[in-house]
Structures are given as structure tokens and as C-alpha cells.
Motif scaffolding. Structure first.
Motif, mmCIF file in Angstrom:
data_model
loop_
_atom_site.group_PDB
_atom_site.id
_atom_site.type_symbol
_atom_site.label_atom_id
_atom_site.label_comp_id
_atom_site.label_asym_id
_atom_site.label_seq_id
_atom_site.Cartn_x
_atom_site.Cartn_y
_atom_site.Cartn_z
ATOM 1 N N GLY A 77 0.817 -1.229 0.000
ATOM 2 C CA GLY A 77 0.000 0.000 0.000
ATOM 3 C C GLY A 77 0.838 1.260 0.000
ATOM 4 N N ASP A 78 0.489 2.184 0.903
ATOM 5 C CA ASP A 78 1.188 3.477 0.973
ATOM 6 C C ASP A 78 2.666 3.304 1.289
ATOM 7 N N GLN A 79 2.905 2.283 2.149
ATOM 8 C CA GLN A 79 4.305 2.011 2.534
ATOM 9 C C GLN A 79 5.135 1.699 1.293
ATOM 10 N N ALA A 80 4.521 0.907 0.383
ATOM 11 C CA ALA A 80 5.233 0.518 -0.842
ATOM 12 C C ALA A 80 5.530 1.754 -1.688
ATOM 13 N N THR A 81 4.554 2.655 -1.784
ATOM 14 C CA THR A 81 4.773 3.872 -2.573
ATOM 15 C C THR A 81 5.925 4.680 -1.978
ATOM 16 N N LYS A 82 5.919 4.757 -0.626
ATOM 17 C CA LYS A 82 6.979 5.507 0.046
ATOM 18 C C LYS A 82 8.345 4.866 -0.187
ATOM 19 N N ALA A 83 8.346 3.528 -0.070
ATOM 20 C CA ALA A 83 9.594 2.777 -0.287
ATOM 21 C C ALA A 83 10.100 3.022 -1.704
ATOM 22 N N GLY A 84 9.165 2.946 -2.657
ATOM 23 C CA GLY A 84 9.544 3.154 -4.061
ATOM 24 C C GLY A 84 10.185 4.512 -4.250
ATOM 25 N N ARG A 85 9.594 5.524 -3.597
ATOM 26 C CA ARG A 85 10.121 6.888 -3.753
ATOM 27 C C ARG A 85 11.543 6.990 -3.184
ATOM 28 N N ARG A 140 15.893 1.785 -12.949
ATOM 29 C CA ARG A 140 14.876 2.642 -12.361
ATOM 30 C C ARG A 140 13.476 2.206 -12.772
ATOM 31 N N GLU A 141 13.339 1.828 -14.017
ATOM 32 C CA GLU A 141 12.030 1.430 -14.531
ATOM 33 C C GLU A 141 11.527 0.168 -13.810
ATOM 34 N N THR A 142 12.435 -0.792 -13.614
ATOM 35 C CA THR A 142 12.071 -2.029 -12.910
ATOM 36 C C THR A 142 11.554 -1.691 -11.513
ATOM 37 N N VAL A 143 12.273 -0.790 -10.845
ATOM 38 C CA VAL A 143 11.897 -0.413 -9.484
ATOM 39 C C VAL A 143 10.533 0.268 -9.477
ATOM 40 N N ARG A 144 10.326 1.187 -10.429
ATOM 41 C CA ARG A 144 9.050 1.924 -10.481
ATOM 42 C C ARG A 144 7.896 0.938 -10.684
ATOM 43 N N GLN A 145 8.116 0.007 -11.599
ATOM 44 C CA GLN A 145 7.071 -0.990 -11.882
ATOM 45 C C GLN A 145 6.742 -1.807 -10.642
ATOM 46 N N PHE A 146 7.820 -2.279 -9.984
ATOM 47 C CA PHE A 146 7.624 -3.163 -8.831
ATOM 48 C C PHE A 146 6.838 -2.460 -7.731
ATOM 49 N N PHE A 147 7.239 -1.249 -7.392
ATOM 50 C CA PHE A 147 6.567 -0.559 -6.283
ATOM 51 C C PHE A 147 5.211 0.020 -6.705
ATOM 52 N N GLY A 148 5.019 0.171 -8.012
ATOM 53 C CA GLY A 148 3.754 0.732 -8.472
ATOM 54 C C GLY A 148 2.684 -0.329 -8.697
ATOM 55 N N MET A 149 3.047 -1.589 -8.513
ATOM 56 C CA MET A 149 2.093 -2.661 -8.788
ATOM 57 C C MET A 149 0.948 -2.627 -7.798
ATOM 58 N N SER A 150 -0.267 -2.507 -8.336
ATOM 59 C CA SER A 150 -1.441 -2.532 -7.444
ATOM 60 C C SER A 150 -2.606 -3.117 -8.228
ATOM 61 N N GLY A 151 -3.716 -3.266 -7.576
ATOM 62 C CA GLY A 151 -4.913 -3.795 -8.234
ATOM 63 C C GLY A 151 -4.651 -5.174 -8.809
ATOM 64 N N GLU A 152 -4.830 -5.299 -10.127
ATOM 65 C CA GLU A 152 -4.670 -6.613 -10.769
ATOM 66 C C GLU A 152 -3.235 -7.116 -10.706
#
Ligand SMILES: Nc1ncnc2c1ncn2[C@@H]1O[C@H](COP(=O)(O)OP(=O)(O)O)[C@@H](O)[C@H]1O
Ligand SMILES: [Mg+2]
Length: 559
Positions: free
Chosen positions: A268-276, A292-304
Motif C-alpha cells: 500500500g502506501d508504505q510501498a509507494t513511500k519505499a519506491g520513492r 529505475r524502470e524495474t523499481v518503479r514498476q515493482f513498487f507501483g504494482m497494485s490492483g490486478e
């Protein structure tokens, strides 16, 4: 034996030549000319015959026929000449200067006096023969529990002339070989699982060196070794792709492995913060742009995508599981101050590193990564040495390798031997090889092992069939008798050299040696039968229990 063409020509040549000689002795006018001509023809035929015979010996059919005859003569097991050529001390001496380039500087006489154990390891004895494997040969020991693997490996470790890395799931190897190895160089203990309450003398974090992006990528590879199936390997790949930038970011940001674990398990929010947080560290490092792209994708994964994310996290967890063990975290998540383990010094001082891992494999990613790190640094070192190899060799004695050192053994077994890094791997069964390195990996390791020692305790029918097929075939003569017991006919049939029941009933402290020509059965050395080792243990310890003794040893080491 059928007489061959060159044989016949040689025979005729001999007769012609000797007749010619006889003619020259006759008191007749033309005898000299005729006699000498006949002699020349005879010598020519003998010479031609010998040359043709010698060349035809190297023809394929000739090789196969000779091998078949030899195999029949020796009932499918190693002959004395075979032993002398492949695994005797004599054979090892012939390769001494290649195995240890520094010996080339000595005179032949000086070299003879260098013990053969300086460049080869004793595998065991078969009757009056002693079998050796050179420091170039990968040795794989497969035997059940309490069959004598560790006691044999201990002998090799104490005899090894150079630095050594020893893995184990118990304090046994430390207790048995520590006192003798201590005479050669410093001892280091890395015991994240807290086995036998032996204190660690070494701290090492997987973040060491990860400020360099290539080290971070290599470390991620080492911490998530190849999977046993293609499907799982796909997930492993994804997990490595995300672990590498996280290790890199933690090292750059002066953070810890605990933080890496927190990043991975955030939701959730923690993941977004971690990603940042990770991205902001990566922003300062142009070399990490691709990550960087791999990291953004990983931490941005939500929903489906949440399910994909949780699959990656599940795959990643075994690599970080050790952080939940306080003992492991204390020595494995140590502050990275320069090089906590100096591999160059370890090699120079002929030191020994003992890595103890638990049987539950919680710490295997940590111990595996440390073994891989030492192996990598040693390989780099070897490249700058004469002959491209370490001298003396570094021994990687990987007891219970499947549990403590699940590194890329398939790759290592292919190229370490030629670099003076010698692998001696012990596992309990082929099933363990398959489980940890997958079917292909296991086949590669088996193929690369120059000597495979099968010991007691093999009970799996599939394993037994494998070893039986590998032992080869021999002729067995069976006799048919009439009612009076008189032999009426004999026939021969092909049977395996070693039958299934013989394989299943192999005694302790014995091994079948595959790979050094036809099989041999050896008695493996036992550290308890060695007076020097026993005396050293008694002197160092004089303690009642092994645990207490190991403790004292570790204390001495840490002084
Ligand atoms: N201190 C000892 N003295 C005598 N025998 C021992 C000692 N320690 C172990 N052994 C014997 O050696 C045998 C083989 O042990 P080990 O080499 O550790 O087996 P493995 O490594 O194959 O499981 C065991 O059955 C054990 O009884
Ligand atoms: Mg053992």
C-alpha cells in the motif's frame, strides 16, 4: 588371436631377411648380391609392418577392440595400468608443474621430494593402490548420512596445502580439522545459524561492495540461485531483477539489509513511500538508469498486478529469510565498513573459513552468497597469477553443499579447476542435487565432476539404477550341467559390473569411484584413524564434548 596384415608382412620380412643373410654366407659367386638384396627387402618389410601396426593401433576399431579385451580381462574394473595412468601418485607427479606452476622452478630432484599431496588429494585405497585426484579435478561425494563423507573430507582438508573454505551443517569439520588447519593459517568462523553456539569471528553483509552496480547484480544472482524448473526460474529472474537495484540502493544510501527486507515487504502506501526512497537514491546514479524502470514498476504494482507482485515477493523471501534470525542478522547485516572479509589476505595467509549453516536452509542464501563472493574474488586473483591459477590452490570443501552452499555449482564446476580453485562437494543423494540445482544443473555437475565417489546409504531405486548403469558391463560365464553335475555347455552374458544389491549394500567408509576410467572400490580415509589429527584435537581441546571444544577454539580464534 587373428593374425593381422602388418603381422604377416613383418613375419615374411623376417624370413626373407634371415634367408638373405644365410645366402650371403654361401661360397657362391652371385650369393653376395642376391643375399644383400633379400636382406634389404626383409628389413623394409619388417619396418613397414611395424609402422603400419603402430598406426593401426590408433584406429578406432583397434581402440575399441583393445578396450573390450582389457575390460574382459579386468572384469570391467580399473586395471593396474589404468590406475597408474590416471589416478596414481605417479600420474599426479607427471602433471606436477602444470598443477602448481611454482614447482617448475625446482630441479627434478627437488620436485621428487615434494609430497604428492601438495598438488593432489588422496581419495582412498583400493588394495595396494592409492587413488588420487589432482587439484584440477572436481570431486563429488554422494552418500547417505553417517556413511563417512565428512570424516573423509576432513582428511582432505587437513592435508590441503593452501587456503580453504569449509561448509558444514554441524561443528564436526571445525572440531576435527580446526586444530590442524590452525597450524597452517588463521581460522575464521561464519556461523549465522548459531550451530553448536560457536561464536562467529567474521562479519559479512551481502551489501559489501554493492555500491558498484555489477557487484549488486552478481550478489542478487548469488542470493537467488537457479531454480529446479523453468517456470520457477522465470520468477527467480524477476526477483533477481528487483533485488539487484535494492541492494545497490541500500549500499549507496548507507542503509542495511533490514531496510531491503522492509522495502520488499511493504504494501500500500508504505510501498509507494519505499519506491520513492529507492528511486531518489537511484536518481543520483546514472549507471542505474536501466534499473529505475524495474523499481518503479515493482513498487507501483497494485490492483490486478498485486498478484504478480506477491509472487515476486514470495520468490524473494528465501533470500532474505535469514534476517529474521537474530544471530544471522547480527553477523550478516553488519555495518559495511570497507572489506569485512579480505579474500586476498585469506589466500595469502593460507587461512580457513568455516561456514556453518542450518539444515532448514534459512541461512543458505547468506552462506551461499559468501562462498560465491570468496570464489569470485579468488577467480579474479587467479587471473593475475602465473599460469592463470592460484598456487597453492584454494579448496572449496562444500560438505552438505545443497544446504549450505547452493551457489551456481554447475558453472563453477566447469571452470574453477583450471584456475587453482578446487571443489570437493558432498551431498546426500542425487535427489538433493536435483532439488537444488534442477535436473539440468544436476546433470552438468555430475558431468563436470572428474571423480564421483558413491558411498553407502543409497536406497532410492532411481539412484541405484543410475549408478548401476554407470558401472558398465562385464561378461558373466554361466554353465549348464546335466543330471550328473557335468558341464554340458557354457555361455556368457553381459551383466552390470556392480549389481543393484551390491550398490545398496555398500559398506560405510567405502566408495565406488566413477570417472577415473573403469570403476574402483576404495576405502575412504577416516580422520579418526589419523594419529596426527587425533593428537592435534586432544592437544587443542582436552575437552569432554565437541561443543565445548569448538567454543574454546572459536574463542582462541577471535583473540
Ligand atoms: N568421534 C568419533 N569417533 C569415532 N567415530 C566417529 C566419531 N564421530 C563420528 N564417527 C563415526 O563416523 C561415521 C561417519 O560419520 P560422518 O563422516 O560424519 O558421516 P556423514 O558425513 O556421511 O554423514 C558415523 O557413523 C560415526 O559413528
Ligand atoms: Mg556429514
Amino acid at each position: 588371436m587373428a593374425s593381422s596384415m602388418p603381422g604377416r608382412v613383418t613375419g615374411i620380412g623376417l624370413i626373407t631377411g634371415s634367408t638373405g643373410y644365410a645366402i650371403t654366407q654361401l661360397p657362391i659367386d652371385y650369393a653376395q648380391l642376391t643375399g644383400w638384396t633379400a636382406m634389404a627387402a626383409g628389413v623394409g618389410m619388417v619396418g613397414g609392418g611395424v609402422v603400419t601396426w603402430h598406426t593401426s593401433r590408433r584406429a578406432t576399431t583397434s581402440h575399441i577392440n583393445r578396450w573390450s579385451r582389457r575390460s574382459r580381462r579386468n572384469h570391467g574394473v580399473q586395471s593396474l595400468t589404468g590406475h597408474l595412468k590416471t589416478s596414481s601418485s605417479f600420474a599426479m607427479r607427471g602433471r606436477a608443474t602444470a598443477l602448481r606452476p611454482s614447482l617448475a622452478r625446482m630441479s627434478r630432484w627437488q620436485r621428487i621430494r615434494v609430497p604428492v599431496t601438495e598438488y593432489a588429494a588422496m581419495l582412498g585405497k583400493s588394495g595396494g593402490r592409492t587413488l588420487y585426484a589432482s587439484h584440477e579435478d572436481v570431486v563429488l561425494r554422494v552418500a547417505g548420512a553417517r556413511s563417512g563423507k565428512t570424516t573423509a573430507l576432513a582428511c582432505r582438508i587437513v592435508d590441503h596445502p593452501g587456503p580453504a573454505v569449509v561448509t558444514s551443517t554441524r561443528v564436526d569439520l571445525l572440531t576435527w580439522t580446526g586444530p590442524m588447519r590452525a597450524k597452517r593459517g588463521p581460522l575464521h568462523v561464519f556461523n549465522p545459524a548459531g550451530i553448536g553456539d560457536v561464536a562467529s569471528t567474521l562479519k559479512w553483509s551481502p551489501l559489501a561492495g554493492c555500491k558498484a552496480i555489477e557487484t549488486a547484480m552478481r550478489r542478487a544472482d548469488d542470493m537467488i540461485p537457479a531454480a529446479s524448473s523453468d517456470e520457477r526460474e522465470g520468477w527467480n529472474d524477476q526477483a533477481r531483477r528487483i533485488l539487484a537495484p535494492l541492494l545497490f540502493a541500500a549500499a549507496r544510501g548507507g542503509l542495511t539489509m533490514a531496510r531491503v527486507l522492509a522495502w520488499v515487504s511493504a504494501t500500500g502506501d508504505q510501498a509507494t513511500k519505499a519506491g520513492r526512497q529507492v528511486e531518489s537514491i537511484l536518481d543520483d546514479a546514472p549507471e542505474a538508469a536501466a534499473m529505475r524502470e524495474t523499481v518503479r514498476q515493482f513498487f507501483g504494482m497494485s490492483g490486478e498486478n498485486e498478484r504478480t507482485r506477491s509472487s515476486i515477493v514470495t520468490t524473494l523471501m528465501p533470500a532474505l529469510q535469514w534476517l529474521s534470525n537474530p544471530t544471522a542478522a547480527a553477523i550478516g547485516d553488519a555495518e559495511v565498513t570497507g572489506d569485512t572479509l579480505n579474500v586476498g589476505e585469506l589466500l595469502d595467509t593460507q587461512g580457513t573459513v568455516y561456514l556453518l549453516g542450518g539444515t532448514n536452509r534459512v541461512t543458505s542464501a547468506l552462506t551461499g552468497a559468501l562462498v560465491a563472493e570468496i570464489a569470485f574474488r579468488a577467480t579474479q586473483r587467479a587471473e593475475s597469477m602465473p599460469g592463470g591459477r592460484l598456487d597453492p590452490a584454494l579448496l572449496l570443501a562444500l560438505d552438505e553443499a545443497a544446504l549450505v552452499a547452493p551457489g551456481p555449482l554447475d558453472r563453477w564446476t566447469s571452470d574453477m579447476g583450471g584456475r587453482g580453485i578446487v571443489l570437493d562437494i558432498a551431498v546426500q543423494s542425487l535427489a538433493w542435487l536435483h532439488r537444488v540445482w534442477g535436473e539440468t544443473g544436476a546433470r552438468i555437475i555430475l558431468g563436470n565432476a572428474a571423480a564421483v565417489l558413491l558411498g553407502a546409504g543409497c536406497k532410492d531405486p532411481a539412484d541405484i539404477a543410475h549408478w548401476e548403469a554407470l558401472s558398465g558391463l562385464r561378461d558373466e560365464v554361466s554353465e549348464t550341467r546335466d543330471a550328473d553335475g557335468k558341464v554340458t555347455s557354457t555361455s556368457s552374458r553381459k551383466v552390470p559390473v556392480l549389481s543393484r544389491d551390491q550398490i545398496a549394500a555398500l559398506p560405510k567408509f567405502h566408495a565406488v569411484v566413477y570417472g577415473l576410467g573403469p570403476i574402483s572400490i576404495i576405502r575412504t580415509p577416516n580422520i579418526w584413524r589419523r594419529r596426527d589429527a587425533r593428537r592435534a584435537m586432544a592437544r587443542a581441546g582436552r575437552q569432554v564434548t565437541a561443543t565445548k571444544f569448538a567454543e574454546k577454539l572459536a574463542e582462541e580464534v577471535s583473540k
